[in-house]
Design a protein around this motif. Structure first.
Motif, PDB file in Angstrom:
ATOM      1  N   SER A 147       2.036  21.646  -4.059  1.00 42.70           N
ATOM      2  CA  SER A 147       1.555  22.694  -3.156  1.00 42.70           C
ATOM      3  C   SER A 147       0.439  22.236  -2.233  1.00 42.70           C
ATOM      4  O   SER A 147      -0.031  23.008  -1.396  1.00 42.70           O
ATOM      5  CB  SER A 147       1.058  23.893  -3.973  1.00 42.70           C
ATOM      6  N   GLN A 148       0.017  20.975  -2.371  1.00 40.74           N
ATOM      7  CA  GLN A 148      -1.021  20.438  -1.505  1.00 40.74           C
ATOM      8  C   GLN A 148      -0.392  19.499  -0.474  1.00 40.74           C
ATOM      9  O   GLN A 148       0.572  18.789  -0.770  1.00 40.74           O
ATOM     10  CB  GLN A 148      -2.060  19.682  -2.328  1.00 40.74           C
ATOM     11  N   PRO A 149      -0.923  19.465   0.765  1.00 38.24           N
ATOM     12  CA  PRO A 149      -0.364  18.582   1.793  1.00 38.24           C
ATOM     13  C   PRO A 149      -0.336  17.130   1.328  1.00 38.24           C
ATOM     14  O   PRO A 149      -1.162  16.711   0.509  1.00 38.24           O
ATOM     15  CB  PRO A 149      -1.310  18.770   2.983  1.00 38.24           C
ATOM     16  N   PRO A 150       0.593  16.331   1.869  1.00 42.24           N
ATOM     17  CA  PRO A 150       0.727  14.931   1.442  1.00 42.24           C
ATOM     18  C   PRO A 150      -0.495  14.064   1.717  1.00 42.24           C
ATOM     19  O   PRO A 150      -0.686  13.047   1.053  1.00 42.24           O
ATOM     20  CB  PRO A 150       1.941  14.441   2.240  1.00 42.24           C
ATOM     21  N   ASN A 151      -1.294  14.402   2.705  1.00 43.71           N
ATOM     22  CA  ASN A 151      -2.544  13.674   2.938  1.00 43.71           C
ATOM     23  C   ASN A 151      -3.545  14.611   3.616  1.00 43.71           C
ATOM     24  O   ASN A 151      -3.267  15.796   3.805  1.00 43.71           O
ATOM     25  CB  ASN A 151      -2.305  12.374   3.740  1.00 43.71           C
ATOM     26  N   ASN A 152      -4.701  14.059   4.002  1.00 43.65           N
ATOM     27  CA  ASN A 152      -5.785  14.891   4.529  1.00 43.65           C
ATOM     28  C   ASN A 152      -5.845  14.934   6.047  1.00 43.65           C
ATOM     29  O   ASN A 152      -6.877  15.311   6.613  1.00 43.65           O
ATOM     30  CB  ASN A 152      -7.132  14.407   3.980  1.00 43.65           C
ATOM     31  N   THR A 163       2.984  21.237   7.430  1.00 38.53           N
ATOM     32  CA  THR A 163       3.518  22.570   7.148  1.00 38.53           C
ATOM     33  C   THR A 163       4.616  22.441   6.101  1.00 38.53           C
ATOM     34  O   THR A 163       5.453  21.532   6.169  1.00 38.53           O
ATOM     35  CB  THR A 163       4.057  23.224   8.433  1.00 38.53           C
ATOM     36  N   ARG A 164       4.619  23.369   5.140  1.00 35.61           N
ATOM     37  CA  ARG A 164       5.599  23.335   4.057  1.00 35.61           C
ATOM     38  C   ARG A 164       6.807  24.192   4.408  1.00 35.61           C
ATOM     39  O   ARG A 164       6.671  25.291   4.975  1.00 35.61           O
ATOM     40  CB  ARG A 164       4.967  23.851   2.769  1.00 35.61           C
ATOM     41  N   VAL A 165       8.001  23.686   4.094  1.00 36.57           N
ATOM     42  CA  VAL A 165       9.236  24.436   4.351  1.00 36.57           C
ATOM     43  C   VAL A 165       9.720  25.069   3.042  1.00 36.57           C
ATOM     44  O   VAL A 165       9.155  24.836   1.965  1.00 36.57           O
ATOM     45  CB  VAL A 165      10.317  23.527   4.962  1.00 36.57           C
ATOM     46  N   GLU A 166      10.757  25.866   3.133  1.00 33.46           N
ATOM     47  CA  GLU A 166      11.176  26.689   1.999  1.00 33.46           C
ATOM     48  C   GLU A 166      11.561  25.887   0.758  1.00 33.46           C
ATOM     49  O   GLU A 166      11.357  26.337  -0.373  1.00 33.46           O
ATOM     50  CB  GLU A 166      12.347  27.589   2.410  1.00 33.46           C
ATOM     51  N   ASP A 167      12.120  24.680   0.950  1.00 35.92           N
ATOM     52  CA  ASP A 167      12.534  23.902  -0.231  1.00 35.92           C
ATOM     53  C   ASP A 167      11.386  23.109  -0.845  1.00 35.92           C
ATOM     54  O   ASP A 167      11.581  22.344  -1.783  1.00 35.92           O
ATOM     55  CB  ASP A 167      13.703  22.979   0.111  1.00 35.92           C
ATOM     56  N   TRP A 170       7.082  19.005   2.871  1.00 36.03           N
ATOM     57  CA  TRP A 170       6.155  19.201   3.989  1.00 36.03           C
ATOM     58  C   TRP A 170       6.576  18.297   5.151  1.00 36.03           C
ATOM     59  O   TRP A 170       7.122  17.219   4.942  1.00 36.03           O
ATOM     60  CB  TRP A 170       4.732  18.820   3.577  1.00 36.03           C
ATOM     61  N   TYR A 171       6.321  18.742   6.381  1.00 33.21           N
ATOM     62  CA  TYR A 171       6.560  17.879   7.548  1.00 33.21           C
ATOM     63  C   TYR A 171       5.262  17.731   8.342  1.00 33.21           C
ATOM     64  O   TYR A 171       4.423  18.630   8.396  1.00 33.21           O
ATOM     65  CB  TYR A 171       7.688  18.402   8.434  1.00 33.21           C
ATOM     66  N   LEU A 172       5.123  16.552   8.937  1.00 32.96           N
ATOM     67  CA  LEU A 172       3.920  16.214   9.698  1.00 32.96           C
ATOM     68  C   LEU A 172       4.008  16.743  11.120  1.00 32.96           C
ATOM     69  O   LEU A 172       5.039  16.611  11.786  1.00 32.96           O
ATOM     70  CB  LEU A 172       3.744  14.691   9.736  1.00 32.96           C
ATOM     71  N   HIS A 173       2.916  17.310  11.597  1.00 33.72           N
ATOM     72  CA  HIS A 173       2.791  17.690  13.015  1.00 33.72           C
ATOM     73  C   HIS A 173       1.342  17.453  13.426  1.00 33.72           C
ATOM     74  O   HIS A 173       0.446  18.195  13.057  1.00 33.72           O
ATOM     75  CB  HIS A 173       3.194  19.146  13.244  1.00 33.72           C
ATOM     76  N   LEU A 174       1.105  16.405  14.183  1.00 37.86           N
ATOM     77  CA  LEU A 174      -0.253  16.109  14.628  1.00 37.86           C
ATOM     78  C   LEU A 174      -0.731  17.102  15.671  1.00 37.86           C
ATOM     79  O   LEU A 174      -1.923  17.114  16.003  1.00 37.86           O
ATOM     80  CB  LEU A 174      -0.327  14.686  15.178  1.00 37.86           C
ATOM     81  N   PHE A 175       0.171  17.928  16.169  1.00 33.68           N
ATOM     82  CA  PHE A 175      -0.185  18.980  17.112  1.00 33.68           C
ATOM     83  C   PHE A 175       0.168  20.329  16.478  1.00 33.68           C
ATOM     84  O   PHE A 175      -0.142  20.570  15.329  1.00 33.68           O
ATOM     85  CB  PHE A 175       0.473  18.712  18.470  1.00 33.68           C
ATOM     86  N   PRO A 180       7.049  19.135  15.353  1.00 32.19           N
ATOM     87  CA  PRO A 180       7.152  18.128  14.287  1.00 32.19           C
ATOM     88  C   PRO A 180       7.199  16.704  14.838  1.00 32.19           C
ATOM     89  O   PRO A 180       7.922  16.410  15.783  1.00 32.19           O
ATOM     90  CB  PRO A 180       8.466  18.500  13.591  1.00 32.19           C
ATOM     91  N   ASP A 181       6.433  15.813  14.195  1.00 30.65           N
ATOM     92  CA  ASP A 181       6.388  14.416  14.620  1.00 30.65           C
ATOM     93  C   ASP A 181       7.673  13.691  14.211  1.00 30.65           C
ATOM     94  O   ASP A 181       8.170  13.854  13.095  1.00 30.65           O
ATOM     95  CB  ASP A 181       5.197  13.707  13.983  1.00 30.65           C
ATOM     96  N   LEU A 182       8.164  12.863  15.113  1.00 31.28           N
ATOM     97  CA  LEU A 182       9.306  12.010  14.828  1.00 31.28           C
ATOM     98  C   LEU A 182       8.878  10.787  14.028  1.00 31.28           C
ATOM     99  O   LEU A 182       7.717  10.362  14.089  1.00 31.28           O
ATOM    100  CB  LEU A 182       9.957  11.561  16.137  1.00 31.28           C
TER     101      LEU A 182
END
Length: 540
Positions: A147-152, A163-167, A170-175, A180-182
């Motif tokens: 339940s915690q983000p993968p990094n700080n 941001t965490r998705v339903e399953d 988490w996906y990274l978004h620097l903005f 979502p970051d590629l």
């Protein structure tokens, strides 16, 4: 001190000495009365840009987008958002620009897509471990239940960069979370963007401005950022202590920015551009931590240019300006690249306001512009700066910048208020009829419209036209050597070929050196007033 780039004087490429005008499409000109600028509106105003005296225009994103970040969240890189027009409108814009002798640069957003992009929608549907998710940076969370983000890491727009998705992943978004970051370590990503490059090059564009060019590749482990005690994780570009201003890069741990592997991306792109005729070019938006790091983006087999944000970030100070000139030219001389100079763009407080606002801010803005235009390399202008526009205090109920919604900071709307063209009241000729633009224009802008300033030989618009005409006469022939002159700590002075440039950043007038006045930012006599710049030539 004399600084020299020995290669640039031999190079014929158009972009090395160009003046490039940034168009923020939703705020430039509205053709259909919906309050939002569009491609036909830009096309209709191209003669104005030709007459202003610029060489090219750079257009911020106009691609299909949910507009969560006003086009920097791209859902389809090969189509036009209906807000702005059609592909046919884009083709007409390119053709008309070329007919008028203008080059056209388009914005490319390769760090992230919109969450509405077909790839991201497929990634959500496919689930963990899928090839579709491998195009982005999905990771498991930390803690016993994930339940915690993968990094700080923090988002540029405030808050966590995950941001965490339903399953549960988490996906990274620097903005924004809708961006979502590629994962640029995935070859599918590079292949897709090569196709995008070719799509627009085949349509005739002359170059690309590359958004967040320093951010594509992250350190592979996605480790925590090492943060100094009392500090917060680096958030990249928005400085929370300066409203709508870009942060001055400092030497700190940044595993999300400026990784060595990013340069392989641009070497591949350079090969693509070099296969087309007409000196196609790329300019990087790369917020790096040093001039040396910035120079790595413009090595001979990578980008052609990188924005020189040090000039923009410098305070009103002769010593600071001289330091930027020295550092920039020294860093670039080793790679044979030409410098760029910029004072404003769609992400920062307009420089009239940064320099103090009112009459003082405008005088300093004109003087800094004249100094910038005298330096070797390219100058980038931002729509409306030729009118002397200041930052607008947009009321909270009208703000639309995603950083405002995430942080409560004022954000960047104040530099994006639509251009006033004519008339005594909003919408000031921005579009047909009385439809108000997407951001409200101030009630006191009537004297600042294009029409009003065209009728005033002492206006800021007239100043820009005269300065750009004077620049055109020597930009390619004055050479690239800059000799800094010592006329006192409060005076920026340098010589470039036959031109001597003097800027009085002090609090008292100074004696003007001998020579014929070629251009000035305000009235001059034997004395150079405070907050004023002048170009001189001895006629030798």
């Amino acid at each position: 001190m004399t600084l020299n780039d020995p290669k640039s004087s031999e190079a014929p490429e158009w972009w090395r000495h160009a003046v490039i005008y940034q168009v923020y499409p939703r705020s430039f000109a509205d053709s259909d009365g919906d309050g939002i600028g569009d491609l036909p509106g830009i096309t209709s105003r191209l003669p104005y840009l030709r007459d202003l005296g610029v060489d090219a225009l750079w257009i911020s994103p106009f691609y299909t987008s949910p507009q969560k970040d006003h086009g920097y969240d791209v859902a389809d890189y090969r189509d036009i958002d209906p807000l702005f027009g059609t592909l046919e409108d884009a083709d007409r814009l390119v053709a008309t620009a070329h007919e008028l002798g203008l080059k056209l640069i388009v914005d490319l957003v390769p760090n992230h897509t919109s969450d509405a992009h077909a790839w991201f929608q497929a990634a959500l549907a496919a689930g963990p471990g899928s090839a579709e998710r491998a195009r982005y940076l999905f990771r498991e969370g930390r803690g016993e239940d994930g339940s915690q983000p993968p990094n700080n890491w923090s988002s540029v727009f405030g808050g966590p960069a995950w941001t965490r998705v339903e399953d549960g992943q988490w996906y990274l978004h620097l903005f924004d979370s809708t961006q979502p970051d590629l994962d640029w370590r995935n070859p599918e990503v590079g292949d897709m963007f090569e196709d995008v490059l070719r799509f627009w090059l085949d349509r005739g564009v002359d170059g690309f401005r590359v958004d967040v060019a320093h951010g594509l590749v992250k350190e592979e482990s996605l480790r925590d950022q090492v943060v100094d005690e009392g500090d917060t994780p680096a958030s990249g570009e928005i400085n929370p202590e300066a409203v709508s201003s870009m942060v001055e890069r400092t030497m700190r741990d940044e595993p999300m920015w400026d990784q060595p592997e990013v340069h392989e991306v641009y070497r591949r792109w350079r090969t693509v551009l070099d296969s087309y005729d007409g000196d196609r070019m790329m300019v990087a938006e790369a917020w790096t931590q040093s001039a040396e790091s910035m120079a790595r983006f413009v090595r001979p087999d990578e980008m052609h240019q990188s924005f020189n944000f040090s000039w923009l970030l410098a305070p009103w100070s002769a010593e600071e300006f001289a330091s930027v000139v020295t550092g920039t030219l020294e860093a670039l001389s080793g790679v044979g690249a030409s410098p760029t100079w910029v004072l404003s763009n769609h992400d920062v407080v307009r420089h009239v306001t940064r320099y103090g606002g009112g009459a003082v801010g405008l005088a300093r803005a004109r003087a800094a512009t004249l100094a910038m235009l005298a330096l070797p390399g390219s100058s980038y202008l931002y729509e409306g700066e030729e009118l002397g526009l200041e930052q607008v205090d947009v009321e909270p109920e009208h703000r639309q910048d995603p950083s405002w919604f995430r942080t409560g900071e004022v954000g960047r709307d104040g530099c994006r208020v639509p251009v006033p063209w004519s008339g005594d009241a909003a919408p000031y000729g921005f579009g047909p009829g009385d439809a108000q633009p997407w951001l409200p224009q101030p009630d006191d802008w009537a004297p600042l419209t294009v029409a009003a300033q065209q009728a005033d030989p002492d206006s800021t618009l007239a100043f820009y036209q005269k300065a750009l005409a004077a620049r055109r006469a020597f930009a390619e022939t004055a050479g690239d050597e800059v000799e800094l002159l010592d006329l006192g700590r409060d005076v920026l002075a340098f010589r470039r070929g036959p031109l001597t440039v003097v800027v009085n950043c002090g609090e008292t007038p100074v004696t003007r050196p001998a020579g014929d006045v070629v251009a000035s930012s305000g009235p001059v006599s034997d004395l150079l007033p405070v907050d004023t710049a002048v170009w001189l030539t001895t006629g030798d």
